[in-house]
Write a protein that holds these residues in place. Structure first.
Motif, PDB file in Angstrom:
ATOM      1  N   THR A  62       0.845  -1.198   0.000  1.00  0.00           N
ATOM      2  CA  THR A  62       0.000   0.000   0.000  1.00  0.00           C
ATOM      3  C   THR A  62       0.880   1.247   0.000  1.00  0.00           C
ATOM      4  OG1 THR A  62      -0.152   0.234   2.408  1.00  0.00           O
ATOM      5  CG2 THR A  62      -1.784  -1.191   1.317  1.00  0.00           C
ATOM      6  N   LEU A  63       0.290   2.316  -0.455  1.00  0.00           N
ATOM      7  CA  LEU A  63       0.964   3.611  -0.466  1.00  0.00           C
ATOM      8  C   LEU A  63       0.052   4.614   0.231  1.00  0.00           C
ATOM      9  CD1 LEU A  63       3.386   5.285  -1.454  1.00  0.00           C
ATOM     10  CD2 LEU A  63       2.136   5.659  -3.590  1.00  0.00           C
ATOM     11  N   ASP A  64       0.570   5.243   1.271  1.00  0.00           N
ATOM     12  CA  ASP A  64      -0.134   6.304   1.998  1.00  0.00           C
ATOM     13  C   ASP A  64      -1.383   5.838   2.752  1.00  0.00           C
ATOM     14  OD1 ASP A  64       1.776   8.082   1.031  1.00  0.00           O
ATOM     15  OD2 ASP A  64       0.562   8.637  -0.709  1.00  0.00           O
ATOM     16  N   LEU A  65      -1.420   4.586   3.161  1.00  0.00           N
ATOM     17  CA  LEU A  65      -2.553   4.061   3.931  1.00  0.00           C
ATOM     18  C   LEU A  65      -2.363   4.415   5.405  1.00  0.00           C
ATOM     19  CD1 LEU A  65      -5.159   2.338   3.875  1.00  0.00           C
ATOM     20  CD2 LEU A  65      -3.702   0.351   4.346  1.00  0.00           C
ATOM     21  N   ARG A  66      -3.362   5.057   5.996  1.00  0.00           N
ATOM     22  CA  ARG A  66      -3.287   5.419   7.422  1.00  0.00           C
ATOM     23  C   ARG A  66      -3.528   4.220   8.333  1.00  0.00           C
ATOM     24  NH1 ARG A  66      -6.745  10.663   7.091  1.00  0.00           N
ATOM     25  NH2 ARG A  66      -7.863   9.101   5.996  1.00  0.00           N
ATOM     26  N   ASP A  67      -4.581   3.464   8.082  1.00  0.00           N
ATOM     27  CA  ASP A  67      -4.969   2.355   8.956  1.00  0.00           C
ATOM     28  C   ASP A  67      -4.254   1.078   8.525  1.00  0.00           C
ATOM     29  OD1 ASP A  67      -6.166   0.639  10.720  1.00  0.00           O
ATOM     30  OD2 ASP A  67      -8.106   0.640   9.703  1.00  0.00           O
ATOM     31  N   ARG A  68      -3.029   0.909   8.993  1.00  0.00           N
ATOM     32  CA  ARG A  68      -2.204  -0.237   8.595  1.00  0.00           C
ATOM     33  C   ARG A  68      -2.372  -1.425   9.525  1.00  0.00           C
ATOM     34  NH1 ARG A  68       2.461   3.922   8.644  1.00  0.00           N
ATOM     35  NH2 ARG A  68       1.686   5.281   7.025  1.00  0.00           N
ATOM     36  N   LEU A  69      -2.910  -1.216  10.721  1.00  0.00           N
ATOM     37  CA  LEU A  69      -3.015  -2.286  11.705  1.00  0.00           C
ATOM     38  C   LEU A  69      -3.930  -3.423  11.258  1.00  0.00           C
ATOM     39  CD1 LEU A  69      -3.137  -0.201  14.998  1.00  0.00           C
ATOM     40  CD2 LEU A  69      -1.192  -1.428  14.001  1.00  0.00           C
ATOM     41  N   HIS A  70      -4.930  -3.115  10.440  1.00  0.00           N
ATOM     42  CA  HIS A  70      -5.856  -4.144   9.973  1.00  0.00           C
ATOM     43  C   HIS A  70      -5.263  -4.996   8.851  1.00  0.00           C
ATOM     44  CE1 HIS A  70      -8.763  -1.513  12.043  1.00  0.00           C
ATOM     45  NE2 HIS A  70      -9.268  -2.691  12.376  1.00  0.00           N
ATOM     46  N   PHE A  71      -4.088  -4.619   8.371  1.00  0.00           N
ATOM     47  CA  PHE A  71      -3.465  -5.323   7.248  1.00  0.00           C
ATOM     48  C   PHE A  71      -2.001  -5.639   7.559  1.00  0.00           C
ATOM     49  CE2 PHE A  71      -6.610  -2.240   5.715  1.00  0.00           C
ATOM     50  CZ  PHE A  71      -7.548  -3.104   5.187  1.00  0.00           C
ATOM     51  N   PRO A  72      -1.741  -6.415   8.615  1.00  0.00           N
ATOM     52  CA  PRO A  72      -0.357  -6.675   9.006  1.00  0.00           C
ATOM     53  C   PRO A  72       0.416  -7.546   8.014  1.00  0.00           C
ATOM     54  CG  PRO A  72      -1.826  -8.025  10.307  1.00  0.00           C
ATOM     55  CD  PRO A  72      -2.695  -7.089   9.497  1.00  0.00           C
ATOM     56  N   HIS A  73      -0.277  -8.257   7.156  1.00  0.00           N
ATOM     57  CA  HIS A  73       0.360  -9.141   6.182  1.00  0.00           C
ATOM     58  C   HIS A  73       0.705  -8.414   4.880  1.00  0.00           C
ATOM     59  CE1 HIS A  73      -3.954  -9.162   5.846  1.00  0.00           C
ATOM     60  NE2 HIS A  73      -3.866  -9.589   4.601  1.00  0.00           N
ATOM     61  N   TRP A  74       0.344  -7.157   4.772  1.00  0.00           N
ATOM     62  CA  TRP A  74       0.703  -6.336   3.626  1.00  0.00           C
ATOM     63  C   TRP A  74       1.918  -5.494   3.985  1.00  0.00           C
ATOM     64  CZ3 TRP A  74      -4.671  -3.918   2.021  1.00  0.00           C
ATOM     65  CH2 TRP A  74      -5.521  -4.940   1.544  1.00  0.00           C
ATOM     66  N   GLN A  75       2.553  -4.940   2.969  1.00  0.00           N
ATOM     67  CA  GLN A  75       3.660  -4.012   3.173  1.00  0.00           C
ATOM     68  C   GLN A  75       3.120  -2.603   2.961  1.00  0.00           C
ATOM     69  OE1 GLN A  75       7.030  -5.189   3.925  1.00  0.00           O
ATOM     70  NE2 GLN A  75       5.654  -6.868   4.393  1.00  0.00           N
ATOM     71  N   HIS A  76       3.625  -1.648   3.745  1.00  0.00           N
ATOM     72  CA  HIS A  76       3.087  -0.289   3.706  1.00  0.00           C
ATOM     73  C   HIS A  76       4.202   0.724   3.496  1.00  0.00           C
ATOM     74  CE1 HIS A  76      -0.644  -2.041   5.128  1.00  0.00           C
ATOM     75  NE2 HIS A  76       0.045  -2.643   6.074  1.00  0.00           N
ATOM     76  N   LEU A  77       4.013   1.581   2.493  1.00  0.00           N
ATOM     77  CA  LEU A  77       4.951   2.660   2.201  1.00  0.00           C
ATOM     78  C   LEU A  77       4.200   3.988   2.221  1.00  0.00           C
ATOM     79  CD1 LEU A  77       6.831   1.085  -0.860  1.00  0.00           C
ATOM     80  CD2 LEU A  77       7.529   1.060   1.540  1.00  0.00           C
ATOM     81  N   VAL A  78       4.946   5.054   2.380  1.00  0.00           N
ATOM     82  CA  VAL A  78       4.377   6.406   2.286  1.00  0.00           C
ATOM     83  C   VAL A  78       5.235   7.214   1.323  1.00  0.00           C
ATOM     84  CG1 VAL A  78       3.341   6.394   4.583  1.00  0.00           C
ATOM     85  CG2 VAL A  78       5.654   7.233   4.290  1.00  0.00           C
ATOM     86  N   ARG A  79       4.631   8.258   0.770  1.00  0.00           N
ATOM     87  CA  ARG A  79       5.383   9.154  -0.114  1.00  0.00           C
ATOM     88  C   ARG A  79       6.185  10.127   0.717  1.00  0.00           C
ATOM     89  NH1 ARG A  79       1.079  10.118  -5.050  1.00  0.00           N
ATOM     90  NH2 ARG A  79      -0.362   8.704  -4.088  1.00  0.00           N
ATOM     91  N   PRO A  80       7.329  10.500   0.304  1.00  0.00           N
ATOM     92  CA  PRO A  80       8.051   9.978  -0.850  1.00  0.00           C
ATOM     93  C   PRO A  80       8.692   8.638  -0.508  1.00  0.00           C
ATOM     94  CG  PRO A  80       9.380  11.634   0.234  1.00  0.00           C
ATOM     95  CD  PRO A  80       8.065  11.574   0.978  1.00  0.00           C
ATOM     96  N   PHE A  81       8.672   7.720  -1.454  1.00  0.00           N
ATOM     97  CA  PHE A  81       9.296   6.414  -1.248  1.00  0.00           C
ATOM     98  C   PHE A  81      10.532   6.315  -2.134  1.00  0.00           C
ATOM     99  CE2 PHE A  81       5.987   5.945  -4.473  1.00  0.00           C
ATOM    100  CZ  PHE A  81       6.689   5.394  -5.536  1.00  0.00           C
ATOM    101  N   THR A  82      11.405   5.406  -1.785  1.00  0.00           N
ATOM    102  CA  THR A  82      12.620   5.208  -2.577  1.00  0.00           C
ATOM    103  C   THR A  82      12.526   3.893  -3.344  1.00  0.00           C
ATOM    104  OG1 THR A  82      13.812   3.981  -0.874  1.00  0.00           O
ATOM    105  CG2 THR A  82      13.999   6.407  -0.827  1.00  0.00           C
ATOM    106  N   GLN A  83      13.378   3.761  -4.320  1.00  0.00           N
ATOM    107  CA  GLN A  83      13.465   2.515  -5.076  1.00  0.00           C
ATOM    108  C   GLN A  83      13.775   1.362  -4.128  1.00  0.00           C
ATOM    109  OE1 GLN A  83      15.674   2.479  -8.803  1.00  0.00           O
ATOM    110  NE2 GLN A  83      16.728   0.625  -8.134  1.00  0.00           N
ATOM    111  N   ALA A  84      14.696   1.571  -3.212  1.00  0.00           N
ATOM    112  CA  ALA A  84      15.091   0.524  -2.273  1.00  0.00           C
ATOM    113  C   ALA A  84      13.915   0.086  -1.399  1.00  0.00           C
ATOM    114  CB  ALA A  84      16.251   1.000  -1.404  1.00  0.00           C
ATOM    115  N   GLN A  85      13.066   1.011  -0.978  1.00  0.00           N
ATOM    116  CA  GLN A  85      11.918   0.664  -0.144  1.00  0.00           C
ATOM    117  C   GLN A  85      10.908  -0.185  -0.913  1.00  0.00           C
ATOM    118  OE1 GLN A  85      10.969   4.703   0.891  1.00  0.00           O
ATOM    119  NE2 GLN A  85      11.698   4.438   2.990  1.00  0.00           N
ATOM    120  N   VAL A  86      10.662   0.160  -2.166  1.00  0.00           N
ATOM    121  CA  VAL A  86       9.714  -0.609  -2.978  1.00  0.00           C
ATOM    122  C   VAL A  86      10.255  -2.015  -3.209  1.00  0.00           C
ATOM    123  CG1 VAL A  86       8.571  -0.778  -5.235  1.00  0.00           C
ATOM    124  CG2 VAL A  86       8.765   1.447  -4.096  1.00  0.00           C
TER     125      VAL A  86
END
Length: 124
Positions: free
Chosen positions: A81-105
């Protein structure tokens, strides 16, 4: 990783979606990425034509607007996900925020596709 990797990029900003597609192609040369406006649009594509293993989806105003079918479709895939506030309901997903780097993706995708099981990463 030696097989084709299908990635659905659900990001309405064309610059961000192009950047993400470029990052995935650099990381895994066998990547086939398609950009969609909504999750519903991505899931409407016949699986025989494009069966996304990984979905990179941007939140709108910090939230994902999903109906039950959209949510079920995402749950069958690996998700960044990108820029998702409620990340606790999705612990099996990966979460990034902008600005993101190539290494983070790349790290988030690698963690999701690692056969030893996903390990959450949050980049802020």
């Amino acid at each position: 990783m030696d097989k084709t990797l299908f990635i659905a990029i659900v990001i309405s900003d064309p610059l961000v979606s192009q950047d993400a597609a470029g990052i995935f192609a650099y990381w895994h040369p066998g990547t086939v990425s398609r950009v969609f406006e909504t999750v519903a649009e991505a899931r409407a594509v016949p699986q025989e034509e494009f069966n996304a293993t990984l979905v990179f989806v941007a939140a709108q105003n910090g939230a994902l607007t999903l109906d039950g079918a959209d949510f079920h479709w995402l749950e069958q895939r690996r998700v960044i996900t990108l820029d998702l506030r409620d990340r606790l309901h999705f612990p099996h997903w990966q979460h990034l925020v902008r600005p993101f780097t190539q290494a983070q993706v790349i790290e988030a995708a690698h963690r999701l596709l690692d056969d030893s099981g996903p390990k959450p990463v949050e980049a802020e």
